[in-house]
Design a protein around this motif. Structure first.
Motif, PDB file in Angstrom:
ATOM      1  N   ASN A  12      56.249  40.330  37.835  1.00  0.00           N
ATOM      2  CA  ASN A  12      56.279  39.418  36.692  1.00  0.00           C
ATOM      3  C   ASN A  12      55.021  38.564  36.696  1.00  0.00           C
ATOM      4  OD1 ASN A  12      58.777  40.447  36.155  1.00  0.00           O
ATOM      5  ND2 ASN A  12      59.914  38.617  36.711  1.00  0.00           N
ATOM      6  N   GLY A  14      53.115  35.119  34.995  1.00  0.00           N
ATOM      7  CA  GLY A  14      53.323  33.888  34.257  1.00  0.00           C
ATOM      8  C   GLY A  14      52.010  33.204  33.953  1.00  0.00           C
ATOM      9  N   PRO A  20      57.753  33.049  36.738  1.00  0.00           N
ATOM     10  CA  PRO A  20      58.117  33.836  35.547  1.00  0.00           C
ATOM     11  C   PRO A  20      59.384  34.652  35.808  1.00  0.00           C
ATOM     12  CG  PRO A  20      56.240  34.815  36.658  1.00  0.00           C
ATOM     13  CD  PRO A  20      56.496  33.507  37.333  1.00  0.00           C
ATOM     14  N   GLN A  25      55.518  35.964  30.848  1.00  0.00           N
ATOM     15  CA  GLN A  25      56.059  34.705  30.342  1.00  0.00           C
ATOM     16  C   GLN A  25      54.936  33.693  30.184  1.00  0.00           C
ATOM     17  OE1 GLN A  25      59.131  33.052  32.815  1.00  0.00           O
ATOM     18  NE2 GLN A  25      59.732  31.553  31.295  1.00  0.00           N
TER      19      GLN A  25
END
Length: 75
Positions: A12, A14, A20, A25
């Motif tokens: 993930n 962020g 995130p 994100q």
């Protein structure tokens, strides 16, 4: 200041967050703006989204301030 983006061990990413919870994100305490741009005189930004069934794609693009979606590639 710290890093402007963060990647977790699970992949993930962020921006504006160090935790995130989804693949990508973006977070801010103010207005969050995502810009998709192109320097081409005939092509603009295009978002390609794989369809739920996994067999095709939907493309989202803008022209003259109007958003359009299509199954025809805008690449």
């Amino acid at each position: 200041t710290g890093a402007s983006y963060f990647a977790t061990g699970s992949g993930n990413v962020g921006i504006g967050t160090t935790s995130p919870s989804v693949l990508a994100q973006i977070f801010s305490i103010g207005t969050t703006t995502l810009s998709i741009d192109s320097n081409s005189s005939t092509k603009g930004g295009c978002i390609e989204i794989k369809d739920k069934g996994g067999t095709g794609y939907t493309y989202v693009y803008a022209e003259d301030g109007i958003l359009y979606s299509s199954t025809i590639s805008c690449k």
